[in-house]
Design an enzyme around this catalytic site. Sequence first.
Site, PDB file in Angstrom:
ATOM      1  CD  GLU A  80       2.649  -7.330   9.326  1.00 59.78           C
ATOM      2  OE1 GLU A  80       2.750  -8.014  10.360  1.00 59.78           O
ATOM      3  OE2 GLU A  80       3.509  -7.300   8.453  1.00 59.78           O
TER       4      GLU A  80
ATOM      5  CG  ASP B 118       0.106 -10.992   8.135  1.00 58.94           C
ATOM      6  OD1 ASP B 118       1.298 -10.767   8.357  1.00 58.94           O
ATOM      7  OD2 ASP B 118      -0.337 -11.144   6.981  1.00 58.94           O
TER       8      ASP B 118
HETATM    9  P1  TTP Z   1       2.981 -10.664   3.910  1.00 58.74           P
HETATM   10  O1  TTP Z   1       1.912 -10.511   4.953  1.00 58.74           O
HETATM   11  O2  TTP Z   1       4.387 -10.854   4.356  1.00 58.74           O
HETATM   12  O3  TTP Z   1       2.647 -11.900   2.973  1.00 58.74           O
HETATM   13  P2  TTP Z   1       1.270 -12.383   2.405  1.00 58.74           P
HETATM   14  O4  TTP Z   1       0.117 -11.655   2.999  1.00 58.74           O
HETATM   15  O5  TTP Z   1       1.323 -12.380   0.912  1.00 58.74           O
HETATM   16  O6  TTP Z   1       1.230 -13.906   2.848  1.00 58.74           O
HETATM   17  P3  TTP Z   1       1.053 -14.498   4.320  1.00 58.74           P
HETATM   18  O7  TTP Z   1      -0.192 -15.324   4.281  1.00 58.74           O
HETATM   19  O8  TTP Z   1       2.270 -15.318   4.556  1.00 58.74           O
HETATM   20  O9  TTP Z   1       0.937 -13.330   5.257  1.00 58.74           O
HETATM   21  O10 TTP Z   1       2.961  -9.410   2.950  1.00 58.74           O
HETATM   22  C1  TTP Z   1       1.767  -8.752   2.586  1.00 58.74           C
HETATM   23  C2  TTP Z   1       1.850  -8.279   1.147  1.00 58.74           C
HETATM   24  O11 TTP Z   1       2.958  -7.414   1.009  1.00 58.74           O
HETATM   25  C3  TTP Z   1       2.063  -9.401   0.156  1.00 58.74           C
HETATM   26  O12 TTP Z   1       0.834  -9.956  -0.277  1.00 58.74           O
HETATM   27  C4  TTP Z   1       2.810  -8.729  -0.941  1.00 58.74           C
HETATM   28  C5  TTP Z   1       3.560  -7.607  -0.254  1.00 58.74           C
HETATM   29  N1  TTP Z   1       4.979  -7.964  -0.124  1.00 58.74           N
HETATM   30  C6  TTP Z   1       5.885  -7.455  -1.059  1.00 58.74           C
HETATM   31  O13 TTP Z   1       5.515  -6.680  -1.932  1.00 58.74           O
HETATM   32  N2  TTP Z   1       7.190  -7.832  -0.961  1.00 58.74           N
HETATM   33  C7  TTP Z   1       7.649  -8.687   0.016  1.00 58.74           C
HETATM   34  O14 TTP Z   1       8.836  -9.024   0.070  1.00 58.74           O
HETATM   35  C8  TTP Z   1       6.706  -9.193   0.970  1.00 58.74           C
HETATM   36  C9  TTP Z   1       7.164 -10.129   2.069  1.00 58.74           C
HETATM   37  C10 TTP Z   1       5.395  -8.806   0.858  1.00 58.74           C
HETATM   38 MG    MG Z   2      -0.012 -11.304   5.057  1.00 59.10          MG
END
Ligand code: TTP
Ligand code: MG
Length: 410
Positions: free
Chosen positions: A110, A15
Site C-alpha cells: 500500500e 492498497d
Molecule cells: P493488508 O493490505 O492489510 O491485507 P490484504 O492485502 O491481504 O487484504 P486487503 O484486501 O484487505 O487489503 O496487508 C497486506 C499483506 O500484508 C497481506 O496480504 C499479508 C501481510 N500481513 C501480515 O503478514 N500480517 C498482518 O497482520 C496483516 C494485516 C497483513
Molecule cells: Mg492490501
Amino acid sequence: MPKARSWPRIVVHADMDAFYAAVEQLDDPKLRGKPILVGGRSGRGVVLTASYEARPFGVHSAMPMARARRLCPQALIVPPRFDRYQQISETIMDVFENFSPHVEALSLDEAFLDMTGAEEFFGPPSEMGRRIKAAVRDATSLAVSVGISGTKYVAKVASDHGKPDGLCVVPQERARAWLAPMPVSRLWGAGPKLQAKLIKAGYETIGDIAATDERVLIARLGAIGERLHALAHAHDPRTVARHRGAKSIGCDRTLEVDVSRRQDICLHLNRAADTLGRRLRRKGYVARGVRLKLKTSDFRLLTRQRTLPEPTDVAATLYRNVVPLVDQLLPEAPFRLVGLAAYDLARITATQPDLFDTDAPRRRLEAAIDALSARFGPDVVHRAADLAERHPLRLAPNLDFLDSDEDDEA
Ligand code: TTP
Ligand code: MG
C-alpha cells in the site's frame, strides 16, 4: 495563467487486495477462485492473509491458523514466499511512481500518492483512479483498491470502503458527511481500548464525534480528543512523505520459543544479518544504519538503532554493529520476536569505489557464499556456530505487519 483546479489537494491511497493470497493465486492457477490462507501451520502459526473466497467464513489476518482452519476447514494453506511479494511490491511502487513523484509506501502492498495538480495529465480524480488500477493490473495482473480524497485519512478509509477491486472517490467537501455514519473504529489511531472508551462515553459513529464540541471531547478523552475531532471533520494536515519501502529492509521473526540469553538473541541476529546482507547485495544497496527490534513476551516492541561508521552491505558488519544494542535491551527479556533492519539505504554507484575498503575481504567471502547458495540452494553453506547449536532455529511466520504503528501516528 495556471488552469483552474477542481481539488486543492488530491491524495490517493492504493492498497492491493488480499495481497499475499492474490500473488499465490496468480502463480498457481489451481488456487484461483478457492479459499486460501497464507501462513504457517506451526503451533504459533497465524494467518498472514486470507483470500476473499475465505473471508466470508470469518477468517482474517493475524488470526491463529488453528482457529482459521476450524472456521474454514476447506481452505488450502499456503506457506508465504516473501521474496516474491517483495518483487511484486517493487513493481507496483514503480507503477505508482509513474503517476506521481510523491509516493509514500506504507507497507509492501500500500502507498499514498500525492496527485495534487495532476488533472492535466491524468484527468479528474476518478479517471486518475481508473488509470492507476489499470496500470497495476497491466503490470502485475493483480487488483488494487484505490481511495481518493483531499486528505490521507479519508483516502485510506475510502480505499478500504470499496474493497475488493474498489475505486472510491470522496471530494473533500463531502468527506465529513461521508464519514459520519461510520463506526468510531474507522477513526485512525482508535485501537480497541480507545474504541471501548468511546462507546462507553456514548460515541458510536464518527458523526457523533464530529457533532461534539472539541473542548468537551478533550475534557472526556484527554489530548486525543483534539485529533479525533479533527479526523471526524475530515481534517488531516499530514502530507505525503516521499519515501519508498525500500529505504529500509528488515528481517523479523516471531520465535517458536521466547529467548532470554544474549547468545540466543545474537544467534538469531547473525542469521538475520546474513539474510539482509544477501538482499542488499542482490539489490545493489548499501545501508547507512542498523536497527534492532525486539518484542517482549508481553508484546512491547522495543527498538534501538545506530548509524554505521561507513555504509555497508556486509552481513558481518551489520551484525557487529547491532550486538552492542542488544545489551541495552537485555534487561527487558524474554523476547518473542527478534528483528534486524538495515535502513537509510543508498544505491551503490560507480562513484563510490572506496566504499568497501575496510570490508573488502569479508565482502568477497559473503559474495562467494551468495554464489554458492544461488547455485546449490540456501541450505548448502552454514555457519559452524549454527550447526553446533543444540536447538535448530525454529521460526514462526513473519509478523512484521503486526508491528506497524503507522495507525498510531499523530
Ligand atoms: P493488508 O493490505 O492489510 O491485507 P490484504 O492485502 O491481504 O487484504 P486487503 O484486501 O484487505 O487489503 O496487508 C497486506 C499483506 O500484508 C497481506 O496480504 C499479508 C501481510 N500481513 C501480515 O503478514 N500480517 C498482518 O497482520 C496483516 C494485516 C497483513
Ligand atoms: Mg492490501
